[in-house]
Design a protein around this motif. Structure first.
Motif, PDB file in Angstrom:
ATOM      1  N   ILE A   7       0.861  -1.186   0.000  1.00  0.00           N
ATOM      2  CA  ILE A   7       0.000   0.000   0.000  1.00  0.00           C
ATOM      3  C   ILE A   7       0.892   1.228   0.000  1.00  0.00           C
ATOM      4  O   ILE A   7       1.803   1.342   0.826  1.00  0.00           O
ATOM      5  CB  ILE A   7      -0.919   0.005   1.247  1.00  0.00           C
ATOM      6  N   VAL A   8       0.651   2.147  -0.937  1.00  0.00           N
ATOM      7  CA  VAL A   8       1.475   3.356  -1.025  1.00  0.00           C
ATOM      8  C   VAL A   8       0.575   4.583  -1.166  1.00  0.00           C
ATOM      9  O   VAL A   8      -0.585   4.478  -1.560  1.00  0.00           O
ATOM     10  CB  VAL A   8       2.460   3.307  -2.224  1.00  0.00           C
ATOM     11  N   ARG A   9       1.140   5.736  -0.852  1.00  0.00           N
ATOM     12  CA  ARG A   9       0.444   6.999  -1.066  1.00  0.00           C
ATOM     13  C   ARG A   9       0.566   7.379  -2.538  1.00  0.00           C
ATOM     14  O   ARG A   9       1.664   7.375  -3.104  1.00  0.00           O
ATOM     15  CB  ARG A   9       1.037   8.086  -0.171  1.00  0.00           C
ATOM     16  N   ALA A  10      -0.544   7.692  -3.179  1.00  0.00           N
ATOM     17  CA  ALA A  10      -0.537   7.937  -4.619  1.00  0.00           C
ATOM     18  C   ALA A  10       0.289   9.161  -4.988  1.00  0.00           C
ATOM     19  O   ALA A  10       0.931   9.192  -6.043  1.00  0.00           O
ATOM     20  CB  ALA A  10      -1.971   8.098  -5.126  1.00  0.00           C
ATOM     21  N   LEU A  11       0.294  10.173  -4.143  1.00  0.00           N
ATOM     22  CA  LEU A  11       0.960  11.432  -4.465  1.00  0.00           C
ATOM     23  C   LEU A  11       2.453  11.276  -4.713  1.00  0.00           C
ATOM     24  O   LEU A  11       3.005  11.810  -5.681  1.00  0.00           O
ATOM     25  CB  LEU A  11       0.726  12.448  -3.339  1.00  0.00           C
ATOM     26  N   LYS A  92     -11.118  -0.277   2.430  1.00  0.00           N
ATOM     27  CA  LYS A  92     -12.129   0.174   3.400  1.00  0.00           C
ATOM     28  C   LYS A  92     -11.582   0.124   4.826  1.00  0.00           C
ATOM     29  O   LYS A  92     -11.764   1.065   5.606  1.00  0.00           O
ATOM     30  CB  LYS A  92     -13.389  -0.684   3.274  1.00  0.00           C
ATOM     31  N   GLU A  93     -10.918  -0.969   5.168  1.00  0.00           N
ATOM     32  CA  GLU A  93     -10.383  -1.122   6.521  1.00  0.00           C
ATOM     33  C   GLU A  93      -9.229  -0.152   6.771  1.00  0.00           C
ATOM     34  O   GLU A  93      -9.138   0.458   7.851  1.00  0.00           O
ATOM     35  CB  GLU A  93      -9.903  -2.562   6.733  1.00  0.00           C
ATOM     36  N   PHE A  94      -8.354   0.014   5.775  1.00  0.00           N
ATOM     37  CA  PHE A  94      -7.207   0.902   5.945  1.00  0.00           C
ATOM     38  C   PHE A  94      -7.662   2.343   6.124  1.00  0.00           C
ATOM     39  O   PHE A  94      -7.143   3.073   6.986  1.00  0.00           O
ATOM     40  CB  PHE A  94      -6.273   0.791   4.734  1.00  0.00           C
ATOM     41  N   TRP A  95      -8.629   2.761   5.307  1.00  0.00           N
ATOM     42  CA  TRP A  95      -9.098   4.145   5.409  1.00  0.00           C
ATOM     43  C   TRP A  95      -9.805   4.386   6.742  1.00  0.00           C
ATOM     44  O   TRP A  95      -9.650   5.441   7.357  1.00  0.00           O
ATOM     45  CB  TRP A  95     -10.027   4.480   4.254  1.00  0.00           C
ATOM     46  N   THR A  96     -10.570   3.397   7.186  1.00  0.00           N
ATOM     47  CA  THR A  96     -11.251   3.519   8.479  1.00  0.00           C
ATOM     48  C   THR A  96     -10.241   3.636   9.617  1.00  0.00           C
ATOM     49  O   THR A  96     -10.430   4.417  10.560  1.00  0.00           O
ATOM     50  CB  THR A  96     -12.157   2.299   8.725  1.00  0.00           C
ATOM     51  N   SER A  97      -9.140   2.885   9.524  1.00  0.00           N
ATOM     52  CA  SER A  97      -8.151   2.850  10.598  1.00  0.00           C
ATOM     53  C   SER A  97      -7.162   4.014  10.558  1.00  0.00           C
ATOM     54  O   SER A  97      -6.785   4.553  11.604  1.00  0.00           O
ATOM     55  CB  SER A  97      -7.370   1.532  10.547  1.00  0.00           C
ATOM     56  N   TYR A  98      -6.735   4.397   9.349  1.00  0.00           N
ATOM     57  CA  TYR A  98      -5.625   5.355   9.247  1.00  0.00           C
ATOM     58  C   TYR A  98      -5.870   6.546   8.322  1.00  0.00           C
ATOM     59  O   TYR A  98      -4.983   7.406   8.210  1.00  0.00           O
ATOM     60  CB  TYR A  98      -4.358   4.626   8.748  1.00  0.00           C
ATOM     61  N   GLY A  99      -7.016   6.578   7.673  1.00  0.00           N
ATOM     62  CA  GLY A  99      -7.280   7.589   6.646  1.00  0.00           C
ATOM     63  C   GLY A  99      -6.815   9.006   6.952  1.00  0.00           C
ATOM     64  O   GLY A  99      -6.017   9.590   6.201  1.00  0.00           O
ATOM     65  N   PRO A 100      -7.260   9.603   8.060  1.00  0.00           N
ATOM     66  CA  PRO A 100      -6.885  10.996   8.353  1.00  0.00           C
ATOM     67  C   PRO A 100      -5.386  11.203   8.592  1.00  0.00           C
ATOM     68  O   PRO A 100      -4.901  12.333   8.507  1.00  0.00           O
ATOM     69  CB  PRO A 100      -7.689  11.300   9.630  1.00  0.00           C
ATOM     70  N   LYS A 101      -4.656  10.145   8.900  1.00  0.00           N
ATOM     71  CA  LYS A 101      -3.235  10.275   9.220  1.00  0.00           C
ATOM     72  C   LYS A 101      -2.324  10.188   7.993  1.00  0.00           C
ATOM     73  O   LYS A 101      -1.153  10.570   8.061  1.00  0.00           O
ATOM     74  CB  LYS A 101      -2.815   9.177  10.213  1.00  0.00           C
ATOM     75  N   VAL A 102      -2.855   9.677   6.880  1.00  0.00           N
ATOM     76  CA  VAL A 102      -2.008   9.358   5.729  1.00  0.00           C
ATOM     77  C   VAL A 102      -1.300  10.580   5.172  1.00  0.00           C
ATOM     78  O   VAL A 102      -0.102  10.537   4.860  1.00  0.00           O
ATOM     79  CB  VAL A 102      -2.847   8.672   4.624  1.00  0.00           C
ATOM     80  N   GLU A 103      -2.002  11.685   5.040  1.00  0.00           N
ATOM     81  CA  GLU A 103      -1.423  12.863   4.390  1.00  0.00           C
ATOM     82  C   GLU A 103      -0.215  13.409   5.140  1.00  0.00           C
ATOM     83  O   GLU A 103       0.732  13.919   4.529  1.00  0.00           O
ATOM     84  CB  GLU A 103      -2.488  13.958   4.257  1.00  0.00           C
TER      85      GLU A 103
END
Length: 218
Positions: A7-11, A92-103
Motif C-alpha cells: 500500500i502506497v500513497r498515490a501522491l 475500506k479497513e485501511f481508510w477507516t483505521s488510518y485515513g486521516p493520518k495518511v497525508e
C-alpha cells in the motif's frame, strides 16, 4: 493465489504498509516488486482507478482509493474479481483505521501494524473455491463483478512502449479508429450535400451550354 500486497500513497509513492513475505516469496517476486515500483511512478491523477497488469506467471492488480494505491501480486490464473474484492476490503479497513493520518506521514511503512489485517484477509482469499462458495462473494458489488470494465495491460507495454496508466489511454486505439470512421462519414455526407445543392445548377448550366452551342453551330 494472493502472493504479496503493498500500500502506497498515490501522491509520492511513499510505502505505507506491506505484507510480510517469507524468503521464498520474496525471491520469487523480486522482479514483480521492482515492476510495482514502476507502476507507482506511472500513476497520475488521471490514472485508471483499477488496473490489472500481466507479468509472466503473475498479475499485478491495483486499486486507487482516496489517493492511496493498493496493489496485490497474484498468480496469473487467480480470478480478477476476487483480487479486486480483496483490495476493496483492504481499502475500506485501511481508510477507516488510518485515513486521516495518511497525508501527514513522512516516514515509510508507518502503518506496519496493518499487516495483521492483510494477512488474515489474504488467507480468506487464498483458496478460490472457499471464497467462491462462501459469504465473501456476496459482498462483491456490481462494479467489481464486471471485470470487463477493468483495464488490462502487459508489463512490456509499460516497460518498452511507454504506455500510460491514464484512464483514457486504453481507449486511444479504438477512439482513433472511431474518429477516422466518423471523419470518413462526415466527408461522404458533405459530398452528398454538395451534389444535392449544386446538381440542379450544374444541370441548368449544362443545358444552357448545349443550347448556346446548338445556336452557334446553326
Amino acid at each position: 493465489m494472493v502472493r504479496s500486497t503493498i500500500i502506497v500513497r498515490a501522491l509520492d509513492a511513499l510505502p505505507l504498509a506491506a505484507s510480510v513475505d517469507d524468503e521464498q516469496i520474496e525471491s520469487a517476486l523480486q522482479e514483480q516488486k521492482q515492476q510495482a515500483k514502476l507502476i507507482f511512478r506511472r500513476i497520475t491523477p488521471n490514472a485508471e482507478p483499477r488496473c490489472s497488469i500481466e507479468s509472466g506467471p503473475y498479475t499485478l492488480h491495483y486499486l486507487i482509493s482516496d489517493n492511496i494505491v493498493y496493489l496485490v501480486i497474484t498468480d496469473k490464473s487467480y480470478p480478477r474479481k476476487l483480487a479486486f474484492s480483496y483490495l476493496d476490503e483492504l481499502s475500506k479497513e485501511f481508510w477507516t483505521s488510518y485515513g486521516p493520518k495518511v497525508e501527514g506521514i513522512r516516514k515509510p511503512y508507518a502503518f506496519v501494524g496493518f499487516d495483521t489485517f492483510m494477512s488474515k484477509t489474504a488467507r480468506l482469499y487464498q483458496d478460490t473455491r472457499n471464497v467462491a462458495g462462501g459469504s465473501n462473494i456476496d459482498r462483491l458489488n456490481d462494479e467489481l463483478q464486471d471485470v470487463t470494465r477493468i483495464m488490462t495491460k502487459n508489463m512490456e507495454e509499460l516497460l518498452w512502449r511507454g504506455d500510460s496508466l491514464d484512464r483514457m489511454s486504453h481507449l486511444s486505439t479504438s477512439l482513433r479508429s472511431e474518429s477516422e470512421k466518423y471523419r470518413k462519414a462526415a466527408r461522404n455526407i458533405n459530398v452528398q450535400a454538395m451534389i444535392r445543392q449544386y446538381a440542379p445548377v450544374a444541370a441548368i448550366v449544362f443545358i444552357l451550354l448545349i443550347i448556346i452551342f446548338w445556336r452557334l453551330s446553326g
